[in-house]
Design a protein around this motif. Structure first.
Motif, PDB file in Angstrom:
ATOM      1  N   PHE A  29      32.989  42.268  44.493  1.00 30.06           N
ATOM      2  CA  PHE A  29      34.271  42.267  45.193  1.00 30.06           C
ATOM      3  C   PHE A  29      35.137  41.114  44.703  1.00 30.06           C
ATOM      4  CE2 PHE A  29      37.153  41.079  48.603  1.00 30.06           C
ATOM      5  CZ  PHE A  29      37.695  42.304  48.959  1.00 30.06           C
ATOM      6  N   HIS A  50      33.060  47.381  40.323  1.00 30.36           N
ATOM      7  CA  HIS A  50      34.041  46.379  40.743  1.00 30.36           C
ATOM      8  C   HIS A  50      35.077  47.012  41.659  1.00 30.36           C
ATOM      9  CE1 HIS A  50      32.863  42.968  38.195  1.00 30.36           C
ATOM     10  NE2 HIS A  50      32.412  43.899  37.380  1.00 30.36           N
ATOM     11  N   ARG A  52      38.337  45.986  44.758  1.00 33.22           N
ATOM     12  CA  ARG A  52      39.221  44.963  45.313  1.00 33.22           C
ATOM     13  C   ARG A  52      39.594  45.252  46.762  1.00 33.22           C
ATOM     14  NH1 ARG A  52      40.962  41.072  42.178  1.00 33.22           N
ATOM     15  NH2 ARG A  52      40.733  41.221  39.926  1.00 33.22           N
ATOM     16  N   PRO A  54      37.713  46.380  50.633  1.00 32.71           N
ATOM     17  CA  PRO A  54      36.449  46.650  51.323  1.00 32.71           C
ATOM     18  C   PRO A  54      36.219  48.124  51.615  1.00 32.71           C
ATOM     19  CG  PRO A  54      37.569  44.780  52.321  1.00 32.71           C
ATOM     20  CD  PRO A  54      38.538  45.381  51.345  1.00 32.71           C
ATOM     21  N   ILE A  57      33.791  50.039  49.377  1.00 30.24           N
ATOM     22  CA  ILE A  57      32.393  49.622  49.295  1.00 30.24           C
ATOM     23  C   ILE A  57      31.531  50.617  50.069  1.00 30.24           C
ATOM     24  CG2 ILE A  57      30.736  47.817  49.901  1.00 30.24           C
ATOM     25  CD1 ILE A  57      33.034  45.806  49.668  1.00 30.24           C
ATOM     26  N   VAL A  63      26.790  43.494  48.076  1.00 32.78           N
ATOM     27  CA  VAL A  63      28.153  43.096  47.757  1.00 32.78           C
ATOM     28  C   VAL A  63      28.127  41.692  47.161  1.00 32.78           C
ATOM     29  CG1 VAL A  63      30.498  42.816  48.630  1.00 32.78           C
ATOM     30  CG2 VAL A  63      28.963  44.497  49.688  1.00 32.78           C
ATOM     31  N   VAL A  65      29.940  38.430  45.872  1.00 36.42           N
ATOM     32  CA  VAL A  65      31.205  37.712  46.042  1.00 36.42           C
ATOM     33  C   VAL A  65      31.022  36.308  45.477  1.00 36.42           C
ATOM     34  CG1 VAL A  65      31.891  39.021  48.089  1.00 36.42           C
ATOM     35  CG2 VAL A  65      30.650  36.869  48.353  1.00 36.42           C
ATOM     36  N   ILE A  71      34.750  38.368  53.727  1.00 37.03           N
ATOM     37  CA  ILE A  71      35.292  39.716  53.561  1.00 37.03           C
ATOM     38  C   ILE A  71      35.235  40.423  54.904  1.00 37.03           C
ATOM     39  CG2 ILE A  71      35.182  41.880  52.280  1.00 37.03           C
ATOM     40  CD1 ILE A  71      33.489  40.466  50.201  1.00 37.03           C
TER      41      ILE A  71
END
Length: 360
Positions: A29, A50, A52, A54, A57, A63, A65, A71
């Motif tokens: 993320f 990849h 950008r 949430p 996902i 995830v 980060v 997030i």
């Protein structure tokens, strides 16, 4: 990570197996394109998607980060893995895109976040270090000292301790917006607040202030009132290599800087005004206490967890996972090679980006 053999380097597959996250989809993320190759080198053997937002996902995903970023709106069953630079990183600054050779992976709290336990803190609190592990750690520390290796390996070795000074104190500057201060130094949060307190408590010492190399390079903002440093110290040193400084000073006073750990490696007295990962184990003089840290550790125990068990290392030449002993050889070779035209362009590009982002 339980393994400790030099011929079996830490790797993502082992990490995933030990923490029960094998077979899950892996999503990164918010990683900018220029850091994606580095991410792929440390998280090998899985397909990384990849995103950008949430909302993209999938449930149950791992995830990835960077740092302490929060997030909102993660799906049910997802697990956040936080990534950050390791302690033997590169020749050159991350803020100038120098390629990292070590990263660490953690969960709710990274090593610099004293608000809760990190994997590193849990290792230091619970792992029983055997004789073989401590011997390996001591050999690694000896090699680090002999090679003069630090995190960034920048600067020159021309600084000399002033003659006749009985007690020389180094105060390393930090980037004041960094998470290590936000999450690890609840009382003193600026370089000048630290420097002035050190001066008031040590009026007869020769005090050196070394601004953070990212600030000196123009890649990050100077701290609040940092231009006033000469009022509180005897000398401001900008270009000296950290290893050369540490070899000649008597003490290091710091909020949370990694320089404190590097000073411990070189058997220097370290006074902590915050709660860095290396404080609270009986090796430092601490102004604050962390109740979770209950053990008294040896330097070799601290070093084994910090440098051997916790990070991943990746070779600059092959891209394969390697041991910390091998990474020392890589760093020495890198340090001895001339800067390429690509490295110069990267530095200038980073400075331009920081101007646009308002970081300088």
């Amino acid at each position: 990570m339980a393994q400790n053999r030099p011929d079996t380097p830490n790797n993502w597959q082992q990490f995933a197996h030990e923490h029960g996250i094998e077979g899950r989809p892996v999503v990164a993320f918010g990683f900018n394109p220029h850091w994606r190759p580095a991410l792929a080198s440390f998280v090998q053997g899985v397909k990384i998607r990849h995103v950008r937002h949430p909302g993209r996902i999938p449930g149950g995903a791992v995830v990835l980060v960077w740092g302490s970023r929060k997030i909102a709106g993660l799906p049910d069953g997802s697990i956040t893995i936080r990534l950050e630079d390791g302690f033997l990183r590169s020749v050159g600054l991350g803020a100038e895109f120098a390629r990292p050779l070590s990263w660490v992976a953690d969960f709710d709290h990274l090593y610099f976040d004293a608000e809760g336990p990190s994997r590193l803190e849990n290792l230091l609190n619970t792992h029983v270090f055997n004789e073989q592990e401590q011997e390996r750690a001591q050999n690694l520390l000896d090699k680090i000292q002999e090679a003069g290796i630090t995190k960034y390996n920048t600067g020159y070795s021309g600084w000399q301790r002033p003659e006749g000074k009985v007690r020389v104190i180094l105060v390393p500057g930090q980037v004041e917006s960094d998470a290590s201060i936000r999450f690890g130094s609840p009382e003193i949060r600026t370089n000048m607040a630290l420097l002035s307190q050190v001066r008031e408590a040590n009026p007869d010492a020769w005090i050196i202030y070394k601004p953070h190399p990212d600030v000196v390079a123009g890649a990050r903002k100077a701290g609040e009132k940092e231009a006033s440093a000469p009022a509180w110290c005897d000398e401001v040193v900008t270009e000296a290599a950290m290893d050369a400084l540490l070899a000649q000073v008597d003490e290091v006073h710091t909020m949370t800087s990694l320089t404190g750990f590097e000073a411990l490696i070189r058997n220097k007295r370290v006074i902590c005004y915050g709660l860095p990962f290396y404080a609270g184990w009986g090796l430092t003089t601490d102004k604050l206490a962390c109740e979770r840290r209950q053990r008294v550790l040896s330097l070799t125990e601290l070093a084994h967890a910090t440098l051997i068990q916790y990070p991943f290392y990746v070779s600059r030449q092959t891209g394969n996972y390697v041991s910390p002993e091998q990474i020392l050889d890589v760093l020495q070779q890198w340090r001895g090679s001339p800067s390429s035209w690509r490295a110069v362009i990267k530095k200038q590009t980073r400075k331009a980006i920081n101007v646009v982002w308002g970081k300088t």
